[in-house]
Structures are given as C-alpha cells and as structure tokens.
Design a protein around this motif. Structure first.
Motif, PDB file in Angstrom:
ATOM      1  N   ASN A   1      89.306  -7.081  35.400  1.00 15.40           N
ATOM      2  CA  ASN A   1      89.693  -8.418  34.961  1.00 15.40           C
ATOM      3  C   ASN A   1      89.847  -8.480  33.447  1.00 15.40           C
ATOM      4  O   ASN A   1      89.016  -7.941  32.710  1.00 15.40           O
ATOM      5  N   TYR A   2      90.892  -9.159  32.994  1.00 20.45           N
ATOM      6  CA  TYR A   2      91.081  -9.470  31.574  1.00 20.45           C
ATOM      7  C   TYR A   2      91.442 -10.948  31.501  1.00 20.45           C
ATOM      8  O   TYR A   2      92.435 -11.366  32.099  1.00 20.45           O
ATOM      9  N   ARG A   3      90.653 -11.727  30.798  1.00 19.04           N
ATOM     10  CA  ARG A   3      90.979 -13.144  30.695  1.00 19.04           C
ATOM     11  C   ARG A   3      90.274 -13.769  29.492  1.00 19.04           C
ATOM     12  O   ARG A   3      89.184 -13.361  29.118  1.00 19.04           O
ATOM     13  N   ARG A   4      90.928 -14.769  28.932  1.00 20.20           N
ATOM     14  CA  ARG A   4      90.308 -15.574  27.879  1.00 20.20           C
ATOM     15  C   ARG A   4      89.497 -16.654  28.581  1.00 20.20           C
ATOM     16  O   ARG A   4      90.049 -17.430  29.381  1.00 20.20           O
ATOM     17  N   VAL A   5      88.209 -16.739  28.280  1.00 17.92           N
ATOM     18  CA  VAL A   5      87.333 -17.648  29.011  1.00 17.92           C
ATOM     19  C   VAL A   5      86.467 -18.453  28.042  1.00 17.92           C
ATOM     20  O   VAL A   5      86.257 -18.063  26.888  1.00 17.92           O
TER      21      VAL A   5
ATOM     22  N   ASP B   1      84.550 -22.253  39.499  1.00 16.69           N
ATOM     23  CA  ASP B   1      85.598 -21.770  40.411  1.00 16.69           C
ATOM     24  C   ASP B   1      86.352 -20.597  39.788  1.00 16.69           C
ATOM     25  O   ASP B   1      86.672 -19.611  40.464  1.00 16.69           O
ATOM     26  N   GLU B   2      86.647 -20.705  38.498  1.00 19.80           N
ATOM     27  CA  GLU B   2      87.317 -19.618  37.794  1.00 19.80           C
ATOM     28  C   GLU B   2      86.455 -18.354  37.820  1.00 19.80           C
ATOM     29  O   GLU B   2      86.958 -17.249  38.060  1.00 19.80           O
ATOM     30  N   ALA B   3      85.147 -18.515  37.602  1.00 26.11           N
ATOM     31  CA  ALA B   3      84.237 -17.368  37.599  1.00 26.11           C
ATOM     32  C   ALA B   3      84.164 -16.724  38.981  1.00 26.11           C
ATOM     33  O   ALA B   3      84.131 -15.493  39.110  1.00 26.11           O
ATOM     34  N   ARG B   4      84.152 -17.548  40.036  1.00 28.96           N
ATOM     35  CA  ARG B   4      84.103 -16.991  41.395  1.00 28.96           C
ATOM     36  C   ARG B   4      85.369 -16.188  41.703  1.00 28.96           C
ATOM     37  O   ARG B   4      85.311 -15.145  42.363  1.00 28.96           O
ATOM     38  N   GLU B   5      86.497 -16.676  41.203  1.00 33.34           N
ATOM     39  CA  GLU B   5      87.744 -15.942  41.399  1.00 33.34           C
ATOM     40  C   GLU B   5      87.674 -14.561  40.726  1.00 33.34           C
ATOM     41  O   GLU B   5      88.097 -13.551  41.301  1.00 33.34           O
ATOM     42  N   LEU B   6      87.127 -14.512  39.522  1.00 39.07           N
ATOM     43  CA  LEU B   6      86.970 -13.233  38.815  1.00 39.07           C
ATOM     44  C   LEU B   6      86.007 -12.315  39.564  1.00 39.07           C
ATOM     45  O   LEU B   6      86.238 -11.105  39.669  1.00 39.07           O
ATOM     46  N   ASP B   7      84.924 -12.888  40.100  1.00 36.25           N
ATOM     47  CA  ASP B   7      83.953 -12.081  40.838  1.00 36.25           C
ATOM     48  C   ASP B   7      84.566 -11.498  42.113  1.00 36.25           C
ATOM     49  O   ASP B   7      84.272 -10.359  42.502  1.00 36.25           O
ATOM     50  N   GLU B   8      85.421 -12.283  42.764  1.00 32.59           N
ATOM     51  CA  GLU B   8      86.086 -11.786  43.971  1.00 32.59           C
ATOM     52  C   GLU B   8      87.002 -10.613  43.645  1.00 32.59           C
ATOM     53  O   GLU B   8      87.098  -9.652  44.419  1.00 32.59           O
ATOM     54  N   ARG B   9      87.661 -10.674  42.500  1.00 36.03           N
ATOM     55  CA  ARG B   9      88.510  -9.559  42.083  1.00 36.03           C
ATOM     56  C   ARG B   9      87.665  -8.328  41.782  1.00 36.03           C
ATOM     57  O   ARG B   9      88.043  -7.201  42.121  1.00 36.03           O
TER      58      ARG B   9
ATOM     59  N   TYR C   1      87.244 -11.859  27.937  1.00 34.62           N
ATOM     60  CA  TYR C   1      86.377 -11.277  28.981  1.00 34.62           C
ATOM     61  C   TYR C   1      87.072 -10.102  29.633  1.00 34.62           C
ATOM     62  O   TYR C   1      88.249 -10.169  29.976  1.00 34.62           O
ATOM     63  N   ARG C   2      86.344  -9.002  29.767  1.00 32.90           N
ATOM     64  CA  ARG C   2      86.805  -7.854  30.552  1.00 32.90           C
ATOM     65  C   ARG C   2      85.751  -7.537  31.594  1.00 32.90           C
ATOM     66  O   ARG C   2      84.592  -7.261  31.249  1.00 32.90           O
ATOM     67  N   GLY C   3      86.128  -7.628  32.855  1.00 38.23           N
ATOM     68  CA  GLY C   3      85.225  -7.282  33.952  1.00 38.23           C
ATOM     69  C   GLY C   3      85.623  -5.930  34.519  1.00 38.23           C
ATOM     70  O   GLY C   3      86.747  -5.756  34.992  1.00 38.23           O
ATOM     71  N   VAL C   4      84.703  -4.962  34.444  1.00 35.61           N
ATOM     72  CA  VAL C   4      85.008  -3.596  34.865  1.00 35.61           C
ATOM     73  C   VAL C   4      84.077  -3.217  36.024  1.00 35.61           C
ATOM     74  O   VAL C   4      82.882  -3.003  35.816  1.00 35.61           O
ATOM     75  N   PRO C   5      84.600  -3.131  37.248  1.00 31.86           N
ATOM     76  CA  PRO C   5      83.757  -2.792  38.392  1.00 31.86           C
ATOM     77  C   PRO C   5      83.565  -1.291  38.538  1.00 31.86           C
ATOM     78  O   PRO C   5      84.369  -0.495  38.047  1.00 31.86           O
TER      79      PRO C   5
END
Length: 353
Positions: free
Chosen positions: A87-91, A72-80, A104-108
C-alpha cells in the motif's frame, strides 16, 4: 552457535539495526482476524506519534492512531495487506499532539506460518504540506494583487508624465522613475508565474518527456529579435538537439536572453544563444552569452547554492532563479563563466534525450 552467527540471524540483526535507526516511523504488526496488532515500533515512531512503546505493544494499531472517521479507509488498506498487496497512500493519522499528515507504506510479508505480518512505514508530511498550501495561497494572492497594482501605477505614471510641463525636468524624472519601478514590479510577478509553471510538475525529470531545444532556442531568438530590434542576437547550433525536458524549458531560455538585453547598457547589446553537445557524454549544453556587465559574484553564488540567502545577500530578481529551478526540475545544472566577448556566459546543462 549464537543465532546471530547464522545467515538468518545475521540478516535479522541487520534488519533490526536498519529499522531502529531509520528516520521514518516504522511499526511491525501482525494481522489477527484482519486487525493489525502492534508487535514492535522503532524510536522514530515513538517520537512522531508521542506514545510510549509499552503502551503500543500488542495493541490494535488502528485504534491507537487512526481517527474514527478514517477507520473505513484503514480497513480497506488492511484488507489489501492481507492479500499480500503493498500500500502507498497519503493518510491522516492521530498523534499524541493531534492530527498529522503522513505518507503511508504498508508492506506485508509471511513468516512461514499461517500468520500474515507486515510493516507500516510513516513519513511525516505535515510541515511540508502546510508550507506548500501557504505558498500556493501567497503566490495566487500576491501575484494577482501585485500585478494589478503595478498596472495601475504604470498607467498613472504614464499619464502624469504626459501632463507635466517639459520644463519641469525634476518632476518628469520622478514620473519616469515611478514608471520604471512599476515595470520592474510587474516583471517580477511574471517571473514568479513562470517559476510556478515550471515547478507545477512534481518531478518532470522522472518522466519520458523530451523536447528539441534548438526549436525552443530558435523561437526565443526570433521573439526577442522582434521585441528588441536594436539588439544583435545570434543562434549557433545543429538543426535539432533533443534533451530530457518539456516546453517549459523555453521559459528559462527566454529569461536568460531577456536578462542579457535588459541589463546591458550598450546601444546594441550583443547576445548569443549556443546549443551544443557537452564535453561529458550524454549531456547537452545550452549557453546564453553576452557582452554586458558581469553578474555579481555574490548573486551567482546565491543562485548556485554556494552562498546562503540573507536579507543583504540575495539575487536581485527572479530570472536567474527561474533558470536554476528549471535546470533542477529537468535533472540538469546551472553554470556561470565569462564569454569570449568579456560578458556573461550562462550555461544550462541537461541530459540528452
């Protein structure tokens, strides 16, 4: 013309070179129906997660590395990511060798088509996090227990010394030695607590805090003048001088003055606290000078980082470490020299606010 000769091709080559050699694990993905599909990974990703590159390509990233209870946490990050947010988060992620903790840094980014692509960058924090937890436990347990036991020893040594016959010089000296050793142990626990308080902020130097270091110095001098009436303590400086730090700077100044008095065998230890603008523009120098014995070169070298800490070579107490770590925390440095009185001159150089 080769594609690498074009501006776009050259940029792509530089990008590939960077991603290939960066130490953080990087995965390039494409969002397909909201699900990140792996398109490419670098060597660091293969090393950190332990999966073969061929087994990763074109596979759903979350099914490979996200524990089921974290989906669920991962899906929330993917939606962002799908909305273009970074995204910046400790995972916690699953590797071939088990769970590990990552930053984790998610850069679209969009490639000009209807696709939304992105990069996921993972920095392994597992060893650092576990080390921090162990240190917190050791700090709390050891400081508490050592302080309690030291107080027991000090109290009983004082009682024993009072009961001994004045003629029994050897026994009296032994009781005094026990009491002094216990006092030093209790002091170490206090210094350890001061270090923890200084380091309790992740990066104080990055904040906008500032403090009048002359006010702090004046407070330290006043306190030691009362607790050590035989010492000759003086303060030199302007009415005010603001530096990039906070109130915890007072702990370092207090430790320097305390050391200057404690380690000086003279009947009237001489200590000077000087606050002045540094020779380098934008910096302030806080100096504590004395006329006592010179701090051994080996001890200074360990604290400044010019020599390695070994079982034989290390600082005898925590006071200088407190000062060094305080200087580091506020973006400054620690320096040693000889005072005009023939003793020590210990400087903390800090950014001017």
């Amino acid at each position: 013309m080769d594609e690498h000769d074009t501006p776009e091709g050259g940029e792509a080559t530089r990008y590939r070179h960077l991603v290939r050699h960066i130490r953080d694990a990087v995965v390039e993905f494409e969002l397909v129906d909201g699900e990140p599909i792996v398109r490419e990974v670098n060597e660091a990703f293969v090393d950190d997660f332990g999966y073969e590159r061929a087994a990763l390509r074109d596979e759903p990233l979350n099914r490979l590395i996200v524990p089921e209870w974290k989906r669920d946490e991962a899906r929330e990050l993917d939606e962002r990511t799908a909305t273009g947010e970074v995204n910046y988060r400790r995972v916690t992620r699953e590797t071939a060798s088990g769970l590990r903790e990552f930053l984790y840094r998610g850069v679209p980014y969009e490639d000009g088509t209807v696709r939304t692509d992105g990069f996921a960058v993972y920095t392994d924090l597992t060893d650092i996090t576990q080390h921090q937890r162990r240190l917190r436990v050791l700090n709390r347990v050891l400081r508490h227990n050592l302080r309690n036991e030291a107080n027991v020893v000090i109290g009983n040594a004082a009682r024993l010394a009072g009961q001994l016959d004045d003629a029994d010089d050897e026994a009296g000296e032994s009781a005094a030695a026990i009491r002094e050793a216990a006092s030093r142990l209790e002091r170490l626990t206090r210094e350890a607590g001061d270090i923890v308080r200084v380091l309790s902020r992740a990066n104080p130097a990055a904040s906008d805090e500032s403090v009048d270091c002359v006010r702090l110095a004046r407070s330290v001098v006043r306190s030691h003048a009362q607790s050590s009436p035989t010492a000759d303590i003086e303060l030199e400086g302007p009415d005010a001088m603001w530096v990039s730090a906070n109130e915890r700077l007072e702990l370092a100044l207090d430790s320097l003055v305390d050391n200057a008095i404690e380690h000086n065998p003279a009947e009237t230890p001489r200590v000077g606290v000087v606050v002045a603008a540094d020779d380098a523009d934008g910096w302030v120098r806080l100096r504590v000078k004395d006329d006592g014995p010179i701090i051994p070169e080996a001890e200074r070298a360990v604290v400044t980082g010019d020599a390695e800490i070994t079982p034989i070579q290390h600082a005898s107490g925590l006071g200088l470490w407190l000062v060094r770590l305080t200087a580091d925390a506020f973006g400054g440095e620690l320096l040693f020299s000889t005072s005009e009185w023939g003793g020590n001159a210990v400087d903390v150089r800090l950014p001017e606010a």
